[in-house]
Design a protein around this motif. Structure first.
Motif, PDB file in Angstrom:
ATOM      1  N   LEU A 150       0.837  -1.219   0.000  1.00 10.18           N
ATOM      2  CA  LEU A 150       0.000   0.000   0.000  1.00 10.18           C
ATOM      3  C   LEU A 150       0.863   1.256   0.000  1.00 10.18           C
ATOM      4  O   LEU A 150       0.543   2.247  -0.650  1.00 10.18           O
ATOM      5  N   LYS A 151       1.983   1.170   0.725  1.00  9.74           N
ATOM      6  CA  LYS A 151       2.853   2.353   0.827  1.00  9.74           C
ATOM      7  C   LYS A 151       3.551   2.685  -0.491  1.00  9.74           C
ATOM      8  O   LYS A 151       4.080   3.778  -0.641  1.00  9.74           O
ATOM      9  N   THR A 152       3.578   1.714  -1.422  1.00 10.86           N
ATOM     10  CA  THR A 152       4.271   1.970  -2.699  1.00 10.86           C
ATOM     11  C   THR A 152       3.311   2.483  -3.781  1.00 10.86           C
ATOM     12  O   THR A 152       3.738   2.813  -4.880  1.00 10.86           O
ATOM     13  N   ILE A 153       2.015   2.507  -3.484  1.00  6.05           N
ATOM     14  CA  ILE A 153       1.036   2.931  -4.508  1.00  6.05           C
ATOM     15  C   ILE A 153       0.894   4.449  -4.470  1.00  6.05           C
ATOM     16  O   ILE A 153       0.499   5.017  -3.449  1.00  6.05           O
ATOM     17  N   LYS A 154       1.227   5.086  -5.562  1.00  3.34           N
ATOM     18  CA  LYS A 154       1.230   6.559  -5.611  1.00  3.34           C
ATOM     19  C   LYS A 154       0.443   7.046  -6.824  1.00  3.34           C
ATOM     20  O   LYS A 154       0.634   6.533  -7.935  1.00  3.34           O
ATOM     21  N   ASN A 155      -0.375   8.053  -6.590  1.00  2.84           N
ATOM     22  CA  ASN A 155      -1.077   8.769  -7.661  1.00  2.84           C
ATOM     23  C   ASN A 155      -1.897   7.851  -8.587  1.00  2.84           C
ATOM     24  O   ASN A 155      -1.888   8.022  -9.799  1.00  2.84           O
ATOM     25  N   LYS A 156      -2.586   6.899  -7.997  1.00  5.67           N
ATOM     26  CA  LYS A 156      -3.414   5.972  -8.784  1.00  5.67           C
ATOM     27  C   LYS A 156      -4.873   6.109  -8.358  1.00  5.67           C
ATOM     28  O   LYS A 156      -5.173   6.640  -7.294  1.00  5.67           O
ATOM     29  N   LYS A 157      -5.741   5.541  -9.203  1.00  6.03           N
ATOM     30  CA  LYS A 157      -7.126   5.339  -8.753  1.00  6.03           C
ATOM     31  C   LYS A 157      -7.092   4.034  -7.961  1.00  6.03           C
ATOM     32  O   LYS A 157      -6.613   3.005  -8.466  1.00  6.03           O
ATOM     33  N   VAL A 158      -7.611   4.078  -6.721  1.00 11.18           N
ATOM     34  CA  VAL A 158      -7.517   2.881  -5.872  1.00 11.18           C
ATOM     35  C   VAL A 158      -8.867   2.578  -5.205  1.00 11.18           C
ATOM     36  O   VAL A 158      -9.568   3.490  -4.739  1.00 11.18           O
ATOM     37  N   ALA A 159      -9.204   1.302  -5.166  1.00 10.02           N
ATOM     38  CA  ALA A 159     -10.327   0.832  -4.343  1.00 10.02           C
ATOM     39  C   ALA A 159      -9.794  -0.355  -3.554  1.00 10.02           C
ATOM     40  O   ALA A 159      -8.802  -0.965  -3.948  1.00 10.02           O
ATOM     41  N   GLU A 188     -10.076   4.043   8.442  1.00 13.65           N
ATOM     42  CA  GLU A 188      -9.403   5.357   8.514  1.00 13.65           C
ATOM     43  C   GLU A 188      -7.896   5.209   8.332  1.00 13.65           C
ATOM     44  O   GLU A 188      -7.259   6.019   7.656  1.00 13.65           O
ATOM     45  N   THR A 189      -7.330   4.158   8.953  1.00 14.02           N
ATOM     46  CA  THR A 189      -5.881   3.931   8.831  1.00 14.02           C
ATOM     47  C   THR A 189      -5.497   3.690   7.369  1.00 14.02           C
ATOM     48  O   THR A 189      -4.537   4.278   6.856  1.00 14.02           O
ATOM     49  N   ILE A 190      -6.253   2.837   6.709  1.00 13.58           N
ATOM     50  CA  ILE A 190      -5.933   2.502   5.305  1.00 13.58           C
ATOM     51  C   ILE A 190      -6.126   3.732   4.421  1.00 13.58           C
ATOM     52  O   ILE A 190      -5.284   4.043   3.567  1.00 13.58           O
ATOM     53  N   ASN A 191      -7.237   4.446   4.639  1.00 13.62           N
ATOM     54  CA  ASN A 191      -7.484   5.646   3.833  1.00 13.62           C
ATOM     55  C   ASN A 191      -6.318   6.609   3.949  1.00 13.62           C
ATOM     56  O   ASN A 191      -5.864   7.183   2.950  1.00 13.62           O
ATOM     57  N   LEU A 246      -3.327   5.601   1.874  1.00 10.20           N
ATOM     58  CA  LEU A 246      -3.528   5.768   0.434  1.00 10.20           C
ATOM     59  C   LEU A 246      -3.604   7.244   0.042  1.00 10.20           C
ATOM     60  O   LEU A 246      -3.070   7.645  -0.994  1.00 10.20           O
ATOM     61  N   ILE A 247      -4.221   8.033   0.896  1.00  9.19           N
ATOM     62  CA  ILE A 247      -4.331   9.465   0.580  1.00  9.19           C
ATOM     63  C   ILE A 247      -2.945  10.107   0.623  1.00  9.19           C
ATOM     64  O   ILE A 247      -2.609  10.930  -0.230  1.00  9.19           O
ATOM     65  N   GLY A 263      -0.324   8.874  -0.279  1.00 11.27           N
ATOM     66  CA  GLY A 263       0.376   8.520  -1.515  1.00 11.27           C
ATOM     67  C   GLY A 263      -0.187   9.271  -2.723  1.00 11.27           C
ATOM     68  O   GLY A 263       0.162   8.953  -3.861  1.00 11.27           O
ATOM     69  N   GLY A 264      -1.070  10.230  -2.487  1.00  7.01           N
ATOM     70  CA  GLY A 264      -1.612  11.033  -3.589  1.00  7.01           C
ATOM     71  C   GLY A 264      -2.627  10.269  -4.435  1.00  7.01           C
ATOM     72  O   GLY A 264      -2.927  10.660  -5.563  1.00  7.01           O
ATOM     73  N   ASN A 265      -3.162   9.173  -3.900  1.00  6.69           N
ATOM     74  CA  ASN A 265      -4.104   8.358  -4.671  1.00  6.69           C
ATOM     75  C   ASN A 265      -5.525   8.915  -4.611  1.00  6.69           C
ATOM     76  O   ASN A 265      -5.876   9.627  -3.668  1.00  6.69           O
ATOM     77  N   THR A 266      -6.321   8.566  -5.615  1.00  2.41           N
ATOM     78  CA  THR A 266      -7.741   8.908  -5.608  1.00  2.41           C
ATOM     79  C   THR A 266      -8.496   7.683  -5.107  1.00  2.41           C
ATOM     80  O   THR A 266      -8.461   6.627  -5.749  1.00  2.41           O
ATOM     81  N   LEU A 267      -9.173   7.832  -3.973  1.00  5.00           N
ATOM     82  CA  LEU A 267      -9.882   6.684  -3.389  1.00  5.00           C
ATOM     83  C   LEU A 267     -11.266   6.561  -4.009  1.00  5.00           C
ATOM     84  O   LEU A 267     -12.063   7.491  -3.944  1.00  5.00           O
ATOM     85  N   LEU A 268     -11.544   5.388  -4.565  1.00  2.78           N
ATOM     86  CA  LEU A 268     -12.845   5.191  -5.204  1.00  2.78           C
ATOM     87  C   LEU A 268     -13.827   4.477  -4.294  1.00  2.78           C
ATOM     88  O   LEU A 268     -15.000   4.359  -4.627  1.00  2.78           O
ATOM     89  N   GLY A 269     -13.358   3.976  -3.164  1.00  6.75           N
ATOM     90  CA  GLY A 269     -14.267   3.338  -2.205  1.00  6.75           C
ATOM     91  C   GLY A 269     -13.695   2.043  -1.659  1.00  6.75           C
ATOM     92  O   GLY A 269     -12.630   1.586  -2.086  1.00  6.75           O
ATOM     93  N   HIS A 270     -14.411   1.488  -0.679  1.00  8.96           N
ATOM     94  CA  HIS A 270     -13.948   0.239  -0.084  1.00  8.96           C
ATOM     95  C   HIS A 270     -15.136  -0.613   0.318  1.00  8.96           C
ATOM     96  O   HIS A 270     -16.231  -0.101   0.562  1.00  8.96           O
ATOM     97  N   PHE A 271     -14.887  -1.906   0.391  1.00  2.00           N
ATOM     98  CA  PHE A 271     -15.899  -2.878   0.797  1.00  2.00           C
ATOM     99  C   PHE A 271     -15.299  -3.722   1.912  1.00  2.00           C
ATOM    100  O   PHE A 271     -14.110  -4.053   1.871  1.00  2.00           O
TER     101      PHE A 271
END
Ligand code: FMN
Length: 171
Positions: free
Chosen positions: A65-74, A93-96, A99-100, A102-110
């Motif tokens: 997770l720490k290596t994911i940067k500037n992506k669309k992520v769910a 909240e921790t995961i969000n 990811l945030i 890392g500059g990612n766009t969060l599309l949601g989680h299940f």
């Protein structure tokens, strides 16, 4: 859109959800276990599935997770606690925040419950009454409920959730 689905699963619960999610992601989605060989930088949209270990994503997933940067992520996860619990909320909240940052766009989680390994249940039984980890009636009930998941309804809900995300991305 290059799409990646990666997942981590110790006892198989999260794999069940990953297999369901895979069915609704675009056909050309690359599908890997978390410790397979892939490069997150090669993708536009990344879905990550994992299990909760001590209130956070499992270790292998955390590293990725720490290596994911500037992506669309769910993402999706399974856990022993109830999905509507404060504990589940804190995990989210921790995961969000990882990811945030890392500059990612969060599309949601299940999320949904997943059967707790019987070795864990046995371990709780060893703590004396009154200890925070002791096997209380409440804990027993929660473990019994978790043991029924993920069920067909969880898998269907995961599919609906991710199918809707794909529709949003493609709009
Ligand atoms: C070592 C260990 C630690 C766990 N820690 C937590 C936790 O902190 N919170 C929680 O809700 N569930 C916890 N669980 C339960 C798992 O997250 C849950 O059973 C999950 O569905 C396991 O997924 P898997 O079958 O894909 O490995 C833990 C399980 C194990 C084995």
């Amino acid at each position: 859109m290059k799409t990646l689905l990666i997942y981590s699963s110790l006892t198989g619960n999260t794999k069940k959800v990953a297999d369901a999610v895979r069915e609704v992601l675009p056909e050309n989605t690359d599908f890997y276990k978390i410790d397979d060989s892939y490069n997150v930088n090669d993708y536009d949209f990344i879905t990550v599935g994992f299990w909760i270990d001590k209130g956070n994503a499992d270790k292998k997933t955390l590293e990725v997770l720490k290596t994911i940067k500037n992506k669309k992520v769910a993402y999706f996860f399974t856990l022993g606690a109830y999905p509507n619990s404060e504990h589940a909320q804190k995990c989210t909240e921790t995961i969000n925040s990882i990811l945030i940052s890392g500059g990612n766009t969060l599309l949601g989680h299940f999320l949904c419950q997943g059967k707790i390994d019987s070795r864990m249940t046995e371990m709780f039984k060893k703590f004396p009454e009154g200890h925070p980890h002791a096997m209380t009636e409440e804990r027993k009930k929660r473990h019994a409920e978790a043991a029924k998941h993920p069920d067909e309804s969880d898998l269907n809900n995961a599919k609906i959730f991710f199918a809707e995300i794909i529709m949003k991305i493609l709009k």
